[in-house]
Design a protein around this motif. Structure first.
Motif, mmCIF file in Angstrom:
data_model
loop_
_atom_site.group_PDB
_atom_site.id
_atom_site.type_symbol
_atom_site.label_atom_id
_atom_site.label_comp_id
_atom_site.label_asym_id
_atom_site.label_seq_id
_atom_site.Cartn_x
_atom_site.Cartn_y
_atom_site.Cartn_z
ATOM 1 N N GLU A 83 43.162 -83.075 42.744
ATOM 2 C CA GLU A 83 44.119 -81.986 42.798
ATOM 3 C C GLU A 83 44.585 -81.819 44.240
ATOM 4 O OE1 GLU A 83 45.307 -80.471 40.182
ATOM 5 O OE2 GLU A 83 43.960 -81.522 38.820
ATOM 6 N N ARG B 289 37.538 -74.616 36.913
ATOM 7 C CA ARG B 289 38.935 -74.987 36.702
ATOM 8 C C ARG B 289 39.536 -74.110 35.625
ATOM 9 N NH1 ARG B 289 41.773 -80.903 36.009
ATOM 10 N NH2 ARG B 289 43.883 -80.102 36.052
ATOM 11 N N THR C 54 53.737 -82.187 37.824
ATOM 12 C CA THR C 54 52.301 -82.040 37.568
ATOM 13 C C THR C 54 51.967 -82.461 36.142
ATOM 14 O OG1 THR C 54 52.080 -80.259 39.181
ATOM 15 C CG2 THR C 54 50.385 -80.403 37.483
#
Length: 570
Positions: free
Chosen positions: A492, A8, A554
């Motif tokens: 995600e 990530r 987000t």
């Protein structure tokens, strides 16, 4: 077992399954594992999967490869090892094969069903068994077409279509499947226990990425019903070709819809069959069941299917209020009963000629029970402090998780009230006694929660689905819904809900969390970065999102999932 790497950076999470042999890692798109980060060389390193484990080798990268804070040229890795490629933290994990296989998938895109029904058929087969076809054509097909014309989306149509096939066709199992870009998952799944497999055969109909599959008990029966399976695939492919009905304001309905997804459990099906008949009358209904089994959902269905369906449905939880407040809510309050008190109608008046749902009636005090009984006998209600009777014409549907018959014997529930409200009584089974419904309930909740947050979840892995089926679910359907809602917060866009996303209680003792997992490390780093950005921007989320190079939605979602308390804007 297989190996997978998780990485990530910035706003991306990359999960990639390692193939046997060499797997190159780098920023070049031609690499087996592409990490588009400026600190990663075009061809940075290679992971080699061998029978005895995984070997890591640096390919002369600019920023190097670190293992346990030491730069390495070559090293053997074990599951759980964390290494650094440039400045990207990567975790190697060992996963079960079925935890990499999609068990339930949320559809990705609209397809063009430009394939003819029954393509490849020689034209010589005809369907010579009419009873199942009559049931499918007359009982289910009109409703499916009505849903299709009403712009239903593909997940919801798949639930109805799979249920129609499972209920009408002589099959042992039905799956509605969608595939694309390497994914292949199930939108609907139902099966009946088989004593012997015999000559059973899967029959498939495929249109574009949409597939309907049914396991027939004989090859001959499968050939007969092939056109029906092909037609089902075409119906599925036609979904999602129109705007969402909520966006257009047009919703079609031919009859009272049963709660979605439709149950495949025979006991629940029989309950709703009986409820549809009971709804025609005006008798009292008492629903038993553990907390979270869907008692209010059944009550809503009975109201909607009744002649009172266009009138109000008013619900009150009898366990949530003390006696005085509960009576005020039920019967209403007259103006001037106390200083500063205004006139307020109660639930009986609000329900009028509709339905009053008394949830957890077993927790009601004996004194309140006596007053409720009088209202039902006289069909009129007096507000607290009032002297003028008002009509009480609502139908009563009650529910409880208490053992009412035992309470009657002990004198804690009035037998007269029981006989008034329990003309038809029914008990909803717990989720652990209707496990066949778990896959479709989980898919339904996943679709709803993903849409709520504006993300696309690839689906649920078969390994995760196996754990969901195995768990006892003391909180029943409500607990399952909350579990999926919690898991979606950590997904995600485009990710699969696998076993690592499930809570420890569901994963069980064999799935304990390590204190040095990549998830914990990444969460700590991300929480620090977001907190620092919010502090630097004086709580301005727009500026913080720009600083972090992510969108505001987000940022809001990550703030919520990480439990960050944003500073007040200056």
């Amino acid at each position: 077992m297989a190996y997978r790497v998780l990485a990530r950076f910035e706003e991306q999470t990359i999960r990639s399954t390692l193939q046997p042999g060499r797997n190159t890692i780098g920023s070049d798109p031609s690499c087996d594992i592409c990490l588009p980060n400026s600190t990663v060389s075009r061809r940075h390193a290679v992971l080699t999967v061998m029978a005895e484990g995984v070997e890591l080798q640096d390919l002369g990268s600019t920023n190097g490869t670190l293992l346990r804070s030491q730069r390495v040229e070559r090293a053997d890795l074990q599951p759980g090892d964390i290494f650094v490629i440039g400045r990207v933290v990567v975790l190697l994990e060992e996963v079960a094969d079925d935890d990499l296989e999609v068990g339930i998938v949320v559809p990705r895109a609209v397809v063009d069903p430009g394939t003819a029904i029954a393509e490849g058929m020689d034209g010589t087969e005809v369907t010579d068994s009419f009873t199942p076809l009559d049931r499918f054509t007359l009982d289910h097909l009109p409703r499916l077409l009505d849903q299709l014309c009403g712009n239903v989306d593909r997940p919801r149509l798949a639930q109805k279509l799979g249920y129609a096939l499972f209920e009408t066709m002589p099959v042992a199992a039905v799956e509605i499947v969608e595939s694309g870009t390497g994914d292949k998952g199930v939108l609907y799944a139902a099966e009946r226990p088989q004593e012997e497999e015999g000559q059973s055969r899967w029959i498939e109909g495929t249109v574009g990425s949409c597939q309907a599959r049914a396991l027939f008990l004989s090859e001959r029966a499968g050939r007969r019903y092939q056109p029906v399976i092909d037609a089902a695939a075409l119906l599925l492919a036609l979904a999602d070709r129109h705007p969402d009905p909520e966006a257009t304001g047009v919703v079609h309905s031919m009859s009272t819809e049963r709660p979605q997804p439709a149950s495949v459990d025979p006991v629940v099906q029989r309950i709703y069959d009986q409820a549809e008949r009971v709804a025609r009358g005006d008798v009292g209904v008492l629903i038993f069941g553990e907390s979270g089994t869907g008692k209010e959902v059944l009550a809503s269905f009975i109201h909607a299917a009744s002649p009172r369906g266009l009138q109000p449905l008013v619900a009150i939880n009898c366990a949530s209020l003390p006696r005085d407040l509960l009576e005020a809510e039920l019967f209403g309050v007259e103006k001037g009963v106390a200083t500063g008190v205004e006139e307020r109608p109660g639930k009986f008046e609000a329900a009028d000629q509709g339905t009053l749902f008394l949830d957890e009636i077993g927790d009601m005090a004996l004194e309140t029970q006596a007053k409720i009984l009088r209202v039902l006998q006289e069909k009129e209600v007096f507000r607290i402090g009032g002297h003028t009777p008002r009509p009480a014409r609502a139908r009563i549907v009650a529910a409880t998780n208490q053992a009412i018959h035992k309470m009657i014997a002990e004198g804690t529930f009035r037998a007269e009230l029981y006989h008034r409200i329990a003309t038809w009584e029914v008990e909803l089974p717990s989720l652990r006694h209707r496990r066949a419904d778990i896959p479709n309930l989980a898919a339904h909740f996943l679709t709803a929660e993903a849409q709520r947050y504006g993300i696309r979840a690839r689906g649920i892995s078969r390994a995760a689905l196996r754990l969901l089926r195995r768990y006892k679910w003391p909180g029943n359907i409500r607990q399952l819904k909350n579990e999926i809602a919690r898991a979606v917060l950590f997904l995600e866009d485009g990710e699969l809900l696998d076993t690592s996303r499930l809570s420890p209680a569901i994963r069980g003792a064999d799935y304990t969390e390590g204190g040095t997992s990549l998830a914990r490390i990444l969460e700590t780093v991300e929480r620090d970065e977001i907190t620092s950005a919010l502090t630097a921007c004086a709580g301005d989320t727009t500026a913080a999102a720009e600083h972090l190079k992510i969108s505001r939605p987000t940022l809001y979602r990550r703030i919520k999932s990480l439990g960050i308390e944003p500073p007040k804007s200056g």
